[in-house]
Design an enzyme around this catalytic site. Structure first.
Site, mmCIF file in Angstrom:
data_model
loop_
_atom_site.group_PDB
_atom_site.id
_atom_site.type_symbol
_atom_site.label_atom_id
_atom_site.label_comp_id
_atom_site.label_asym_id
_atom_site.label_seq_id
_atom_site.Cartn_x
_atom_site.Cartn_y
_atom_site.Cartn_z
ATOM 1 C CD GLU A 157 -56.407 29.509 103.836
ATOM 2 O OE1 GLU A 157 -56.160 28.380 103.411
ATOM 3 O OE2 GLU A 157 -57.540 30.012 103.866
ATOM 4 N N GLY A 205 -55.518 37.432 104.910
ATOM 5 C CA GLY A 205 -56.121 38.696 105.299
ATOM 6 C C GLY A 205 -55.188 39.732 105.870
ATOM 7 C CE1 TYR A 247 -56.270 37.934 95.840
ATOM 8 C CE2 TYR A 247 -54.790 39.053 97.344
ATOM 9 C CZ TYR A 247 -55.616 37.987 97.046
ATOM 10 O OH TYR A 247 -55.780 36.980 97.958
ATOM 11 C CB CYS A 258 -62.307 54.772 75.799
ATOM 12 S SG CYS A 258 -61.071 54.598 74.528
ATOM 13 N N GLY A 308 -52.005 35.476 101.258
ATOM 14 C CA GLY A 308 -51.833 35.765 99.837
ATOM 15 C C GLY A 308 -51.161 37.113 99.653
ATOM 16 N NE ARG A 309 -54.781 42.449 99.728
ATOM 17 C CZ ARG A 309 -55.379 42.788 98.588
ATOM 18 N NH1 ARG A 309 -54.772 43.583 97.740
ATOM 19 N NH2 ARG A 309 -56.590 42.348 98.304
HETATM 20 C C1 LIG Z 1 -58.292 34.911 99.252
HETATM 21 C C2 LIG Z 1 -58.187 33.989 100.373
HETATM 22 C C3 LIG Z 1 -57.027 33.942 101.141
HETATM 23 C C4 LIG Z 1 -55.885 34.904 100.964
HETATM 24 O O1 LIG Z 1 -56.275 36.170 101.405
HETATM 25 P P1 LIG Z 1 -55.229 37.374 101.485
HETATM 26 O O2 LIG Z 1 -56.066 38.531 101.899
HETATM 27 O O3 LIG Z 1 -54.657 37.529 100.126
HETATM 28 O O4 LIG Z 1 -54.193 37.004 102.481
HETATM 29 C C5 LIG Z 1 -56.941 32.990 102.143
HETATM 30 N N1 LIG Z 1 -57.957 32.131 102.364
HETATM 31 C C6 LIG Z 1 -59.099 32.159 101.644
HETATM 32 C C7 LIG Z 1 -60.170 31.203 101.954
HETATM 33 C C8 LIG Z 1 -59.256 33.092 100.631
HETATM 34 O O5 LIG Z 1 -60.380 33.121 99.936
#
Ligand SMILES: *Cc1c(COP(=O)(O)O)cnc(C)c1O
Length: 404
Positions: free
Chosen positions: A272, A234, A379, A350, A274-275
């Site tokens: 954990e 997040g 993403y 389009c 991601g982004r």
């Molecule tokens: C998508 C997700 C993440 C990663 O979220 P980011 O915003 O990309 O850091 C971590 N944990 C869970 C459970 C997710 O669904």
């Protein structure tokens, strides 16, 4: 989080010269990715662990670059689990996601998933049926949808609102009681993933402090012996003001202080992300095919579109970009340009939804120039609808390339 723009631009220009069609590409800078993650891990307190949530970008070279640096991968489907295990036999894996199939739960047991994140009481009961007779107890976290109202100034917060993710607090007691008679499952802690796009380091620290306090209370009230809490992902990317990113330095400093006075001594904190890990290592490149002036508005039409790069439309922002001028103009007719004006950048689809940037100021841009969108590593390609209109996929390469 340093962007190595010069290296990226050099490689994009070299590809443009070689290409006999307008260029459209994803470029990933693996060296920048390594440096970024190395810096994140090295500034975390000792009891913190960094996992990578692979749904942000699960391309193999990205995972190969990350595997030696992070503590593990978080997967959200059986497909992601199989993908990780096919290439990384031993890396620790945490498995989340609502709606796991029985087959996916079985795969988790067989493929040495280190920790399962359980999203509902019925999923817990289903897991117990599958885990019965296993040689060791399956380690789990309960994912909790925790109300943290005093910290929710942002609409991006999911916690404490009705969502399909995790379980509301009032269902936990039933889980604790039930777990006492189910030794095939071991409660290792709690999982919180309550928001996305967090840009405020202090607010994030407050949220983590609130999680820890809450977990302390559950441990005391129910006599729980846990070993970690997972505080989710997040952490956001500021696409709107890219020069003002999440202040990791302030965050890691605050985290050290938080851990020095922790209410959960001996309990690890797992992230954990991601982004925040992969967004900055990716670039999407479009070459301008046409420029239109339509009722007072300029449109740059680039090769490609949201079927490759859906991020801006999905998030509702105008994506930042760089213009790389291309000098060669192989045509006899006049070259169109825009100077000191505002433009929208669209692709080849389009649909008016094929919009990557809008109301964006440009100094100068001409037909045939290259548009480079940074922060396209998470993403981006893998949330886009590639087959819509059946345009070919973009080129794709990874820096450093052999020649660089
Ligand atoms: C998508 C997700 C993440 C990663 O979220 P980011 O915003 O990309 O850091 C971590 N944990 C869970 C459970 C997710 O669904």
């Amino acid at each position: 989080m340093e962007l190595r723009l010069a290296a990226v631009f050099t490689s994009v220009r070299a590809a443009e010269v070689k290409s006999d069609e307008p260029l459209c590409a994803y470029v990933y800078d693996l060296e920048a990715l390594r440096q970024h993650v190395d810096q994140l891990v090295s500034t975390l307190p000792d009891n913190c662990r960094l996992f990578y949530a692979i749904k942000a970008n699960s391309d193999l070279p990205i995972l190969e670059a990350l595997a030696p640096l992070v503590h593990g991968f978080e997967v959200s489907s059986g497909g992601e689990l199989d993908w990780v295990r096919a290439h990384f036999a031993d890396i620790p894996v945490a498995f989340s996601g609502p709606g796991k199939l029985d087959r996916e739960l079985s795969r988790a047991l067989e493929s040495n998933v280190e920790c399962l994140h359980i999203e509902s009481f019925s999923e817990l009961q289903r897991l117990a049926e599958i885990a019965k007779g296993a040689s060791q107890p399956m380690g789990i976290l309960l994912r909790v949808n925790l109300p943290v109202d005093n910290l929710t100034k942002t609409s991006l917060m999911m916690g404490g609102k009705p969502t399909p993710f995790g379980m509301p607090v009032e269902q936990l007691e039933a889980c604790f009681n039930w777990l006492q008679t189910h030794p095939e499952i071991r409660l290792r802690g709690f999982h919180f993933h309550l928001l996305s796009h967090q840009l405020d380091a202090q607010a994030h620290l407050q949220l983590l402090a609130a999680y820890q306090l809450q977990v302390r209370q559950w441990c005391d009230a129910y006599d729980l012996q846990i070993d970690h809490i997972n505080v989710g992902g997040g952490i956001g990317i500021n696409y709107r003001q890219p020069e003002q990113q999440f202040d990791w330095k302030a965050f890691s400093t605050g985290l050290v202080a938080l851990q020095d006075n922790t209410v959960l001594p001996g309990i690890n904190i797992r992230f954990e992300l991601g982004r925040y890990i992969t967004a900055a290592c990716g670039y999407y490149v479009m070459q301008v095919i046409d420029i239109k002036h339509s009722y007072d508005q300029y449109f740059l039409i680039g090769r490609g579109g949201t079927h490759h790069f859906r991020t801006p439309y999905a998030q509702g922002h105008s994506h930042p970009f760089h213009v790389l001028p291309v000098n060669a103009w192989p045509h006899a007719y006049p070259r169109l340009s825009v100077s000191n004006d505002r433009v929208s950048i669209v692709g080849q689809l389009c649909t008016p939804k094929d919009l990557l940037a809008f109301d964006a100021p440009v100094e100068s841009v001409s037909c045939g120039d290259l548009l480079v969108f940074p922060y396209a590593g998470a993403y981006a390609w893998n949330i886009s609808h590639h087959d819509f209109l059946r345009h070919p996929p973009p080129m794709q390469w990874y820096l450093p390339t052999e020649q660089s």
